[in-house]
Design a protein around this motif. Structure first.
Motif, PDB file in Angstrom:
ATOM      1  N   ALA A  11      10.778   0.098  14.755  1.00 15.51           N
ATOM      2  CA  ALA A  11      11.886  -0.578  14.078  1.00 15.51           C
ATOM      3  C   ALA A  11      11.360  -1.582  13.062  1.00 15.51           C
ATOM      4  O   ALA A  11      11.870  -1.683  11.943  1.00 15.51           O
ATOM      5  CB  ALA A  11      12.787  -1.269  15.103  1.00 15.51           C
ATOM      6  N   ALA A  12      10.316  -2.325  13.443  1.00 15.06           N
ATOM      7  CA  ALA A  12       9.724  -3.296  12.524  1.00 15.06           C
ATOM      8  C   ALA A  12       9.035  -2.596  11.359  1.00 15.06           C
ATOM      9  O   ALA A  12       9.035  -3.103  10.229  1.00 15.06           O
ATOM     10  CB  ALA A  12       8.720  -4.180  13.260  1.00 15.06           C
ATOM     11  N   ARG A  13       8.487  -1.410  11.602  1.00 11.21           N
ATOM     12  CA  ARG A  13       7.774  -0.669  10.555  1.00 11.21           C
ATOM     13  C   ARG A  13       8.718  -0.254   9.431  1.00 11.21           C
ATOM     14  O   ARG A  13       8.381  -0.380   8.255  1.00 11.21           O
ATOM     15  CB  ARG A  13       7.087   0.559  11.151  1.00 11.21           C
ATOM     16  N   VAL A  14       9.901   0.229   9.784  1.00 11.13           N
ATOM     17  CA  VAL A  14      10.823   0.679   8.742  1.00 11.13           C
ATOM     18  C   VAL A  14      11.353  -0.514   7.943  1.00 11.13           C
ATOM     19  O   VAL A  14      11.481  -0.445   6.713  1.00 11.13           O
ATOM     20  CB  VAL A  14      11.976   1.530   9.330  1.00 11.13           C
ATOM     21  N   VAL A  15      11.621  -1.628   8.618  1.00 10.94           N
ATOM     22  CA  VAL A  15      12.069  -2.828   7.908  1.00 10.94           C
ATOM     23  C   VAL A  15      10.964  -3.327   6.979  1.00 10.94           C
ATOM     24  O   VAL A  15      11.216  -3.683   5.820  1.00 10.94           O
ATOM     25  CB  VAL A  15      12.486  -3.929   8.904  1.00 10.94           C
ATOM     26  N   ASP A  16       9.732  -3.333   7.463  1.00 11.27           N
ATOM     27  CA  ASP A  16       8.599  -3.783   6.658  1.00 11.27           C
ATOM     28  C   ASP A  16       8.408  -2.901   5.425  1.00 11.27           C
ATOM     29  O   ASP A  16       8.117  -3.392   4.335  1.00 11.27           O
ATOM     30  CB  ASP A  16       7.328  -3.771   7.507  1.00 11.27           C
ATOM     31  N   PHE A  17       8.583  -1.593   5.592  1.00 10.44           N
ATOM     32  CA  PHE A  17       8.439  -0.679   4.456  1.00 10.44           C
ATOM     33  C   PHE A  17       9.449  -1.018   3.367  1.00 10.44           C
ATOM     34  O   PHE A  17       9.100  -1.108   2.189  1.00 10.44           O
ATOM     35  CB  PHE A  17       8.632   0.766   4.914  1.00 10.44           C
ATOM     36  N   LEU A  22       9.493  -1.699  -1.401  1.00  9.55           N
ATOM     37  CA  LEU A  22      10.590  -1.219  -2.245  1.00  9.55           C
ATOM     38  C   LEU A  22      11.222  -2.343  -3.064  1.00  9.55           C
ATOM     39  O   LEU A  22      11.303  -3.488  -2.621  1.00  9.55           O
ATOM     40  CB  LEU A  22      11.673  -0.555  -1.390  1.00  9.55           C
ATOM     41  N   CYS A  23      11.665  -1.952  -4.261  1.00  5.55           N
ATOM     42  CA  CYS A  23      12.353  -2.869  -5.154  1.00  5.55           C
ATOM     43  C   CYS A  23      13.662  -2.239  -5.607  1.00  5.55           C
ATOM     44  O   CYS A  23      13.821  -1.016  -5.568  1.00  5.55           O
ATOM     45  CB  CYS A  23      11.509  -3.174  -6.391  1.00  5.55           C
ATOM     46  N   GLY A  80      15.863   4.593  -0.106  1.00  7.58           N
ATOM     47  CA  GLY A  80      14.816   3.996   0.712  1.00  7.58           C
ATOM     48  C   GLY A  80      14.531   4.796   1.970  1.00  7.58           C
ATOM     49  O   GLY A  80      13.360   4.954   2.366  1.00  7.58           O
ATOM     50  N   ILE A  81      15.568   5.307   2.616  1.00  8.24           N
ATOM     51  CA  ILE A  81      15.378   6.130   3.814  1.00  8.24           C
ATOM     52  C   ILE A  81      14.576   7.383   3.475  1.00  8.24           C
ATOM     53  O   ILE A  81      13.647   7.770   4.197  1.00  8.24           O
ATOM     54  CB  ILE A  81      16.740   6.507   4.436  1.00  8.24           C
ATOM     55  N   LEU A  82      14.915   8.023   2.361  1.00 12.11           N
ATOM     56  CA  LEU A  82      14.196   9.231   1.960  1.00 12.11           C
ATOM     57  C   LEU A  82      12.726   8.942   1.690  1.00 12.11           C
ATOM     58  O   LEU A  82      11.844   9.725   2.090  1.00 12.11           O
ATOM     59  CB  LEU A  82      14.866   9.838   0.726  1.00 12.11           C
ATOM     60  N   LEU A  83      12.429   7.833   1.025  1.00 14.27           N
ATOM     61  CA  LEU A  83      11.032   7.496   0.752  1.00 14.27           C
ATOM     62  C   LEU A  83      10.287   7.160   2.046  1.00 14.27           C
ATOM     63  O   LEU A  83       9.110   7.511   2.201  1.00 14.27           O
ATOM     64  CB  LEU A  83      10.955   6.333  -0.230  1.00 14.27           C
ATOM     65  N   TYR A  84      10.950   6.490   2.968  1.00 19.36           N
ATOM     66  CA  TYR A  84      10.322   6.216   4.260  1.00 19.36           C
ATOM     67  C   TYR A  84       9.976   7.516   4.984  1.00 19.36           C
ATOM     68  O   TYR A  84       8.872   7.672   5.517  1.00 19.36           O
ATOM     69  CB  TYR A  84      11.243   5.367   5.129  1.00 19.36           C
ATOM     70  N   MET A  85      10.906   8.448   4.988  1.00 17.52           N
ATOM     71  CA  MET A  85      10.680   9.721   5.671  1.00 17.52           C
ATOM     72  C   MET A  85       9.582  10.532   4.990  1.00 17.52           C
ATOM     73  O   MET A  85       8.851  11.281   5.640  1.00 17.52           O
ATOM     74  CB  MET A  85      11.983  10.524   5.721  1.00 17.52           C
ATOM     75  N   ILE A 112      16.966   6.462  -8.492  1.00 14.16           N
ATOM     76  CA  ILE A 112      16.714   5.204  -7.785  1.00 14.16           C
ATOM     77  C   ILE A 112      15.379   5.272  -7.049  1.00 14.16           C
ATOM     78  O   ILE A 112      14.559   4.350  -7.116  1.00 14.16           O
ATOM     79  CB  ILE A 112      17.863   4.882  -6.820  1.00 14.16           C
ATOM     80  N   ALA A 113      15.133   6.394  -6.345  1.00 13.65           N
ATOM     81  CA  ALA A 113      13.876   6.555  -5.611  1.00 13.65           C
ATOM     82  C   ALA A 113      12.679   6.553  -6.554  1.00 13.65           C
ATOM     83  O   ALA A 113      11.650   5.922  -6.282  1.00 13.65           O
ATOM     84  CB  ALA A 113      13.907   7.837  -4.794  1.00 13.65           C
TER      85      ALA A 113
END
Length: 256
Positions: A11-17, A22-23, A80-85, A112-113
């Motif tokens: 959970a902390a990893r996705v928030v940190d990413f 990301l901007c 952002g979700i797509l880039l994380y995945m 946007i991505a």
């Protein structure tokens, strides 16, 4: 013993990413504005990625339905979700898709991505942006924007699909095609993000009702994560507390 556990590290990893890499590409003049998650966004991505099966360690949720009014940051969150995945989640040969009914809508998440990638030198070094194909390549994986207008989605093997504005989808073809392609993946994720629609014979209404029944406790589905921001039928729409209830980014990205 409970079948699921909450992985605080994940959970902390996705928030940190989100907040470190990301901007907001449309941040105005000067340097791009860092993506600091709003409380509802932080909770949403943490819950989505953090819950896991105790016996396998794989993600609990395979499908999520997020319904939220316009101008509350859903499309930027989707990118952002797509880039994380694509960049962080563990899977070989990742195929990550932004799906929409029209080319313009599908291309919006891509733009946007791509802007997020270009704004951060660390991401730009890892990724190749191919604007002519609306594709971002990273290692042996890629992110591809696609629309119902373009067709040719059969035969894909998606690791993640974000379907933007599901309420505009006229039939089930894209929905079914992507779900069929999930079979080869160990922990695929389908993200349906939409504003409210009015067609009660659509796949979006079907998902809306399914999500609402899970929230109300009438349906049990441990693999489905529902989140609906809306006014209830008996709410007074002139009450500003109802505006706040339905719009978590009121006074932030949405002017009162």
């Amino acid at each position: 013993m409970d079948r699921f556990y909450f992985d605080e590290v994940e959970a902390a990893r996705v928030v940190d990413f989100f907040e470190r890499f990301l901007c907001h590409p449309k941040g105005g003049s000067g340097a791009p504005k860092k993506f600091i998650l709003e409380p509802w966004q932080r909770d949403y991505v943490s819950q989505l990625m953090g819950w896991k099966h105790r016996d396998t360690g794989l993600r609990r949720f395979r499908t999520t339905y997020l319904e939220i009014p316009r101008k509350n940051g859903k499309t930027t969150l989707s990118a952002g979700i797509l880039l994380y995945m694509l960049l962080v989640d563990k899977e070989n040969g990742k195929e990550v898709y932004s799906a929409a009914t029209t080319r313009d809508q599908a291309g919006l998440i891509f733009e946007i991505a791509a802007g997020m990638v270009a704004a951060d030198p660390r991401l730009a070094k890892r990724c190749e942006i191919i604007k002519s194909k609306k594709r971002i390549v990273a290692g042996d994986g890629y992110f591809q924007a696609c629309s119902a207008e373009a067709g040719a989605i059969h035969g894909t093997s998606p690791h993640c699909v974000v379907f933007d504005e599901l309420h505009l989808q006229k039939n089930r073809e894209m929905w079914e095609a992507f779900h069929t392609g999930f079979g080869a993946r160990s922990q695929p994720l389908f993200v349906a993000i939409t504003t409210a629609g009015h067609d009660r014979s659509s796949v979006c209404w079907e998902q809306h009702e399914y999500a609402r029944n899970i929230i109300n406790g009438n349906v049990k589905d441990d693999s489905y994560f529902p989140k609906i921001f809306s006014a209830d039928s008996n709410d007074d729409w002139t009450d500003e507390r109802v505006w706040e209830k339905a719009n978590p980014c009121l006074d932030i990205s949405l002017k009162r």
